[in-house]
Design a protein around this motif. Structure first.
Motif, short mmCIF file in Angstrom:
data_model
loop_
_atom_site.label_atom_id
_atom_site.label_comp_id
_atom_site.label_asym_id
_atom_site.label_seq_id
_atom_site.Cartn_x
_atom_site.Cartn_y
_atom_site.Cartn_z
N TYR A 74 1.53 -3.46 0.14
CA TYR A 74 0.64 -4.46 1.14
C TYR A 74 0.33 -5.62 0.65
N VAL A 75 -0.20 -5.71 -0.66
CA VAL A 75 -0.38 -6.96 -1.21
C VAL A 75 0.60 -7.87 -1.27
N VAL A 76 2.07 -7.49 -1.76
CA VAL A 76 3.20 -8.23 -1.78
C VAL A 76 3.59 -8.79 -0.34
N LYS A 77 3.41 -7.71 0.49
CA LYS A 77 3.75 -8.07 2.00
C LYS A 77 2.77 -9.15 2.52
N GLU A 78 1.65 -9.33 2.12
CA GLU A 78 0.59 -10.45 2.35
C GLU A 78 1.17 -11.69 2.14
N ALA A 79 1.57 -11.63 0.85
CA ALA A 79 2.28 -13.01 0.29
C ALA A 79 3.28 -13.29 1.07
N VAL A 80 4.10 -12.40 0.91
CA VAL A 80 5.68 -12.74 1.65
C VAL A 80 5.42 -13.30 3.33
N ASP A 81 4.58 -12.49 3.81
CA ASP A 81 4.28 -12.91 5.29
C ASP A 81 3.51 -14.45 5.24
N SER A 82 2.99 -14.64 4.07
CA SER A 82 2.26 -16.07 4.06
C SER A 82 3.38 -17.06 3.89
N GLY A 83 4.39 -16.79 3.67
CA GLY A 83 5.54 -17.65 3.10
C GLY A 83 5.93 -17.68 1.80
N VAL A 84 5.50 -16.95 1.14
CA VAL A 84 5.78 -17.10 -0.66
C VAL A 84 7.37 -16.38 -0.54
N GLU A 85 7.88 -17.15 -1.64
CA GLU A 85 9.30 -16.60 -1.75
C GLU A 85 9.65 -16.28 -3.15
N LYS A 86 8.86 -16.64 -4.06
CA LYS A 86 8.88 -16.25 -5.65
C LYS A 86 7.59 -15.49 -6.08
N ARG A 88 14.51 -1.79 2.15
CA ARG A 88 14.86 -3.07 2.10
C ARG A 88 13.70 -4.07 2.37
N ASP A 89 12.83 -3.39 3.06
CA ASP A 89 11.56 -4.28 3.80
C ASP A 89 11.37 -5.59 3.23
N LEU A 90 10.73 -5.75 1.92
CA LEU A 90 10.49 -6.80 1.13
C LEU A 90 11.33 -7.47 0.05
N SER A 91 12.51 -6.68 0.08
CA SER A 91 13.78 -7.24 -1.05
C SER A 91 14.39 -8.14 -0.74
N GLU A 92 14.52 -8.60 0.52
CA GLU A 92 15.33 -9.73 0.95
C GLU A 92 14.69 -10.98 0.88
N ASN A 93 15.57 -12.22 0.44
CA ASN A 93 15.01 -13.35 0.32
C ASN A 93 13.87 -13.59 -0.48
N ILE A 94 13.86 -12.97 -1.40
CA ILE A 94 12.66 -13.17 -2.61
C ILE A 94 13.31 -13.33 -3.90
N GLU A 95 12.51 -14.08 -4.72
CA GLU A 95 13.10 -13.70 -6.15
C GLU A 95 12.02 -13.19 -6.73
N ILE A 96 12.22 -12.34 -7.84
CA ILE A 96 11.33 -11.63 -8.45
C ILE A 96 11.17 -12.12 -10.03
N ILE A 97 10.37 -12.36 -10.63
CA ILE A 97 10.34 -12.77 -11.99
C ILE A 97 9.10 -11.77 -12.90
N GLU A 98 9.56 -11.07 -13.91
CA GLU A 98 8.41 -10.25 -14.42
C GLU A 98 8.32 -11.10 -15.88
N VAL A 99 6.94 -11.07 -16.21
CA VAL A 99 6.55 -11.63 -17.46
C VAL A 99 5.90 -10.48 -18.16
N ILE A 100 6.33 -10.02 -19.32
CA ILE A 100 5.52 -8.94 -20.05
C ILE A 100 4.07 -9.62 -20.75
N GLN A 101 2.82 -9.00 -20.48
CA GLN A 101 2.02 -9.51 -21.15
C GLN A 101 1.57 -8.29 -22.34
N GLU A 102 1.92 -8.86 -23.40
CA GLU A 102 1.83 -7.82 -24.59
C GLU A 102 0.57 -7.30 -24.80
#
Ligand code: G1P
Length: 290
Positions: free
Chosen positions: A38-50, A89-103
């Motif tokens: 739901y949180v990611v969807k809020e961002a994606v529905d707001s126009g976020v791509e990354k 597939r709902d949120l997996s299309e047209n987005i770029e996913i980056i992971e940063v590991i916080q040690e």
């Protein structure tokens, strides 16, 4: 439009043990959809791509959830279940996913700082906390962006809470400057109720500019012995213009068991076809337990 969102999700979820021993709290579902969806969807529905996830090593399932799963898609295709393919597939299309590991997890400020190298110097970017769900007609980040755009300045989302609950949150002091906008003069993390500047708190929704990193660099440990994002915002608000925007919507703090239960029930009631049965079930429970 805000194109980048940062999700600090590395937290250990101690308020939700034992389940969080092996399952990230962000992946616990409301009915059958993970909270973080739901949180990611809020961002994606707001126009976020990354999407930038500030993650912990043992919370791999978060990334797996938002990536395409070709094997499962193939399996569902063979079974003729295209309806389920759409669902996964709902949120997996047209987005770029980056992971940063916080040690090390040294606080929210420390987590946001970990995104510094990935943010462009001229861009506004958003930060969304994974344990707050906001159900609204217009996605909350998009609402907050109205004030950010109007004043061309960083802006965080605010909501009102009963005064005796402010000690759990980041609380702002500010003056109203438009229908929903506030100019923030000060912000404090988890103040005592008696000294809190207002009952306007942030439910973990922020639009920042790159300057926040200058303040995060200078922030020392604060409330709870952690590097607090709130302290950096407070410093920025004292030197530059920083705004608040009143969010309209139903907000659920799923970070506590009771808040989680409420959200789960509410999302069940919103699900087509489930409402009548849930209400009937609840009436029976009321009779049995009251
Ligand atoms: C964090 C932030 C706080 C904010 C809250 C929203 O606190 O530090 O400013 O109001 O999220 O849920 P936490 O709940 O992680 O202690």
């Amino acid at each position: 439009m805000i194109k980048t969102a940062v999700f600090p999700v590395a937290g250990k979820g101690t308020r939700f043990l034992p389940v969080t021993k092996s399952i990230p709290k962000e992946m616990i579902p409301l009915v059958d959809v993970p909270i973080l969806h739901y949180v990611v969807k809020e961002a994606v529905d707001s126009g976020v791509e990354k999407l930038i996830f500030i993650n912990a090593k043992n919370k791999r399932s978060i990334i797996d959830y938002f990536k395409r799963n070709y094997e499962l898609e193939k399996f569902l295709e063979i079974k003729g279940r295209n309806d389920l393919i759409d669902l996964i597939r709902d949120l997996s299309e047209n987005i770029e996913i980056i992971e940063v590991i916080q040690e090390e997890q040294l606080g929210l400020g420390h987590a946001v700082k970990a995104s510094k190298e990935l943010i462009k110097k001229h861009e506004f970017f958003s930060v969304l906390l994974g344990d707050e769900v906001i159900y609204s007609e217009v996605p909350a980040i998009k609402q907050i962006n109205e004030t950010a755009k109007e004043f061309n300045a960083p802006t965080l989302g605010v909501i009102e809470v009963p005064k005796d609950e402010v000690y759990k949150y980041g609380v702002i002091d500010g003056e109203s400057v438009s229908h929903k906008g506030f100019k923030i003069s000060k912000m404090v993390e988890k103040p005592k109720v008696e000294v809190a500047p207002s009952n306007l708190i942030t439910p973990g929704r922020y639009i920042f500019n790159y300057d926040i990193f200058n303040y995060l660099d200078k922030t020392s440990k604060g409330t709870g012995g952690e590097y607090q994002l709130t302290d950096a915002i407070n410093a920025q608000a004292k030197n530059e213009r920083f705004y608040g925007h009143l969010i309209v919507g139903d907000r659920f703090d799923t970070g506590t068991p009771l808040g989680y239960m409420e959200a789960s029930l509410d999302f069940g009631l919103k699900r087509p076809g489930m409402k009548e049965n849930i209400l009937k079930m609840m009436n029976e429970k009321i009779k049995k337990y009251s």
